[in-house]
Design an enzyme around this catalytic site. Structure first.
Site, PDB file in Angstrom:
ATOM      1  N   PRO A 291      -6.426   0.382  17.927  1.00 49.89           N
ATOM      2  CA  PRO A 291      -6.075  -0.128  16.597  1.00 49.89           C
ATOM      3  C   PRO A 291      -6.005   0.958  15.526  1.00 49.89           C
ATOM      4  O   PRO A 291      -5.527   0.693  14.424  1.00 49.89           O
ATOM      5  CB  PRO A 291      -7.190  -1.138  16.298  1.00 49.89           C
ATOM      6  CG  PRO A 291      -8.328  -0.737  17.184  1.00 49.89           C
ATOM      7  CD  PRO A 291      -7.713  -0.154  18.398  1.00 49.89           C
TER       8      PRO A 291
ATOM      9  N   HIS B 144       0.838  -1.196   0.000  1.00 52.60           N
ATOM     10  CA  HIS B 144       0.000   0.000   0.000  1.00 52.60           C
ATOM     11  C   HIS B 144       0.874   1.246   0.000  1.00 52.60           C
ATOM     12  O   HIS B 144       1.768   1.393   0.836  1.00 52.60           O
ATOM     13  CB  HIS B 144      -0.914   0.009   1.226  1.00 52.60           C
ATOM     14  CG  HIS B 144      -2.139  -0.827   1.056  1.00 52.60           C
ATOM     15  ND1 HIS B 144      -3.306  -0.595   1.756  1.00 52.60           N
ATOM     16  CD2 HIS B 144      -2.399  -1.882   0.250  1.00 52.60           C
ATOM     17  CE1 HIS B 144      -4.216  -1.481   1.404  1.00 52.60           C
ATOM     18  NE2 HIS B 144      -3.685  -2.276   0.495  1.00 52.60           N
TER      19      HIS B 144
ATOM     20  N   LYS C  78      -0.762   0.040  14.939  1.00 52.48           N
ATOM     21  CA  LYS C  78       0.552   0.034  15.578  1.00 52.48           C
ATOM     22  C   LYS C  78       0.823  -1.179  16.453  1.00 52.48           C
ATOM     23  O   LYS C  78       1.975  -1.447  16.808  1.00 52.48           O
ATOM     24  CB  LYS C  78       0.718   1.300  16.441  1.00 52.48           C
ATOM     25  CG  LYS C  78       0.791   2.576  15.650  1.00 52.48           C
ATOM     26  CD  LYS C  78       2.026   2.598  14.799  1.00 52.48           C
ATOM     27  CE  LYS C  78       1.886   3.547  13.644  1.00 52.48           C
ATOM     28  NZ  LYS C  78       2.843   3.304  12.582  1.00 52.48           N
TER      29      LYS C  78
ATOM     30  N   TYR D   3       2.613   6.767  10.309  1.00 54.81           N
ATOM     31  CA  TYR D   3       1.847   5.610   9.831  1.00 54.81           C
ATOM     32  C   TYR D   3       2.756   4.525   9.290  1.00 54.81           C
ATOM     33  O   TYR D   3       2.562   3.329   9.564  1.00 54.81           O
ATOM     34  CB  TYR D   3       0.859   6.057   8.746  1.00 54.81           C
ATOM     35  CG  TYR D   3      -0.141   4.997   8.351  1.00 54.81           C
ATOM     36  CD1 TYR D   3      -1.276   4.773   9.124  1.00 54.81           C
ATOM     37  CD2 TYR D   3       0.033   4.229   7.203  1.00 54.81           C
ATOM     38  CE1 TYR D   3      -2.210   3.807   8.770  1.00 54.81           C
ATOM     39  CE2 TYR D   3      -0.893   3.258   6.843  1.00 54.81           C
ATOM     40  CZ  TYR D   3      -2.015   3.053   7.626  1.00 54.81           C
ATOM     41  OH  TYR D   3      -2.917   2.093   7.280  1.00 54.81           O
TER      42      TYR D   3
ATOM     43  N   TYR E 126     -10.237   5.494   6.766  1.00 54.10           N
ATOM     44  CA  TYR E 126     -10.630   5.821   8.137  1.00 54.10           C
ATOM     45  C   TYR E 126     -11.649   6.956   8.050  1.00 54.10           C
ATOM     46  O   TYR E 126     -11.324   8.031   7.540  1.00 54.10           O
ATOM     47  CB  TYR E 126      -9.435   6.287   8.963  1.00 54.10           C
ATOM     48  CG  TYR E 126      -8.348   5.256   9.175  1.00 54.10           C
ATOM     49  CD1 TYR E 126      -8.275   4.541  10.369  1.00 54.10           C
ATOM     50  CD2 TYR E 126      -7.382   5.006   8.202  1.00 54.10           C
ATOM     51  CE1 TYR E 126      -7.267   3.610  10.587  1.00 54.10           C
ATOM     52  CE2 TYR E 126      -6.375   4.075   8.406  1.00 54.10           C
ATOM     53  CZ  TYR E 126      -6.319   3.377   9.601  1.00 54.10           C
ATOM     54  OH  TYR E 126      -5.330   2.461   9.805  1.00 54.10           O
TER      55      TYR E 126
END
Length: 389
Positions: A292, A72, A296, A384, A200
């Site tokens: 979540p 990704h 991580k 991230y 998200y």
């Protein structure tokens, strides 16, 4: 039994550590409370940072990960109709790989016999003793018989509810914790994902996440209040709620299907200090929990293992004590940075019971700033994809 390192817990953290130690020629035995089938039945996250994939490569166990994992280059933050893409690859030059934690655990389990890593499953009543000494030991029961393992060091990789952290005296350990007033209701289904990258979403009805395990298996989540009953959420209600919260673009590409797993996971931020007490070292969920949001948990456990394996190898192979003496401080520095990012993203993307009009306006302003600021997107992308070790 005798060994150099006894690992309590044979989830991904314990297995990674065991493989790394055995690759360096260090005798290691791992104890696991559950059966192998139970360990592999646990549904967990699947976004892997480079620290995790690099460890699998180092161990020569990345063949399936590279073949089946989904690279990704970015992810998305949604706020109503707006989709804000964070170009992780463009901003950091790195990728994450979507590969289910269950599959990574399977790779580690299946390779254990070849590595000479002994794993004792269904070990009950595990307890660590004489941790303040150079001769600690672990007791457990197997098939109704009490047994003992003498070791030089003990690694607690046994999760939040395991016995390792509880073995640290109360006047030595310090706990930091925030329990969130909501959980994530997750649904796993054999349907293609609605987007090739994670979404998200912040919606007035609550948070939602669109993710995947493969090109044909999707994992979705919706925010629900603490105490929600899973029986009150039939599949169709979950799909309807996802279509609303994720927004029209994602909903238009969403394929519905029967769930193959549903569960509700509570959210908390938790840190225990120190991560070493005498001959005991803590790693992964035994020492810290992150929400979540931001993926991580497994990756933070992998960074603990990277630090701890290096420290133990240096001690056994070079008689170098610096690594084990500095392990807790070094690991905690990265833990707190990951906690900050997870807490920040959770606060930005969820609706809290006490969120008033001002709080909502701050979320809108923050997301607007993210959408317009390359610097802000870079900071998010760096966290991230995973901060350097």
């Amino acid at each position: 039994m005798k060994t150099s390192v006894c690992i309590i817990g044979a989830g991904p953290a314990g297995l990674l550590l065991g493989h790394l130690l055995r690759a360096a020629g260090i005798d290691t035995i791992a104890l696991e409370r559950q059966s192998p089938d139970y360990v592999l039945s646990r549904i967990r996250a699947g976004v892997l940072e480079r620290v995790t994939t690099d460890l699998m490569t180092r161990l020569g166990l990345d063949t399936r990960l590279r073949a089946e994992g989904l690279p990704h280059d970015g992810f998305n933050l949604a706020d109503g109709d707006r989709l804000i893409r964070i170009d992780v690859a463009g901003l950091t030059g790195q990728q994450v790989i979507v590969y289910g934690q269950t599959e990574l655990t399977r790779d580690l389990m299946e390779a254990a016999p070849r590595r000479g890593l002994e794993i004792i499953y269904e070990a009950g009543d595990v307890a660590a003793h004489d941790l303040e000494s150079d001769t600690p030991y672990v007791t457990f029961t197997k098939d109704g018989v009490e047994q003992r393992i003498d070791a030089r060091f003990i690694a607690g990789c046994d999760g939040f509810h395991g016995p390792s952290r509880k073995a640290v005296p109360a006047d030595i350990g310090k706990t930091y914790e925030r329990v969130y007033p909501f959980g994530w209701l997750g649904i796993l289904a054999d349907v293609p994902p609605c987007n090739h990258e994670l979404i998200y979403a912040n919606h007035e009805r609550g948070f939602a996440l669109a993710s995947m395990r493969s090109a044909t298996r999707s994992r979705y989540y919706v925010q629900v209040p603490v105490g929600e009953n899973i029986e009150d959420w039939p599949d169709e209600r979950i799909w309807d709620e996802l279509a609303i919260r994720l927004g029209p673009e994602a909903a238009g590409h969403m394929t519905r299907g029967p769930s193959i797993e549903k569960s509700i996971a509570p959210l908390r931020s938790f840190v225990f200090e120190p991560m070493r007490y005498g001959s005991l070292f803590l790693a992964g969920d035994a020492a810290h929990i992150v929400p979540p949001t931001g993926a991580k948990g497994l990756n933070l456990a992998a960074s603990d293992v990277a630090y701890l394996s290096d420290a133990l190898i240096r001690w056994f192979c070079k008689n170098d004590v610096a690594g084990i003496e500095g392990y807790s401080e070094k690991a905690l520095a990265r833990v707190w940075k990951a906690e900050r990012f997870s807490w920040s993203l959770t606060s930005l993307m969820h609706r809290f019971p006490d969120t008033d009009e001002f709080g909502r306006a701050m979320q809108v302003a923050e997301l607007s700033y993210v959408a317009s600021s390359r610097a802000m997107q870079t900071a998010i992308a760096e966290n991230y994809v995973g901060l350097p070790l």
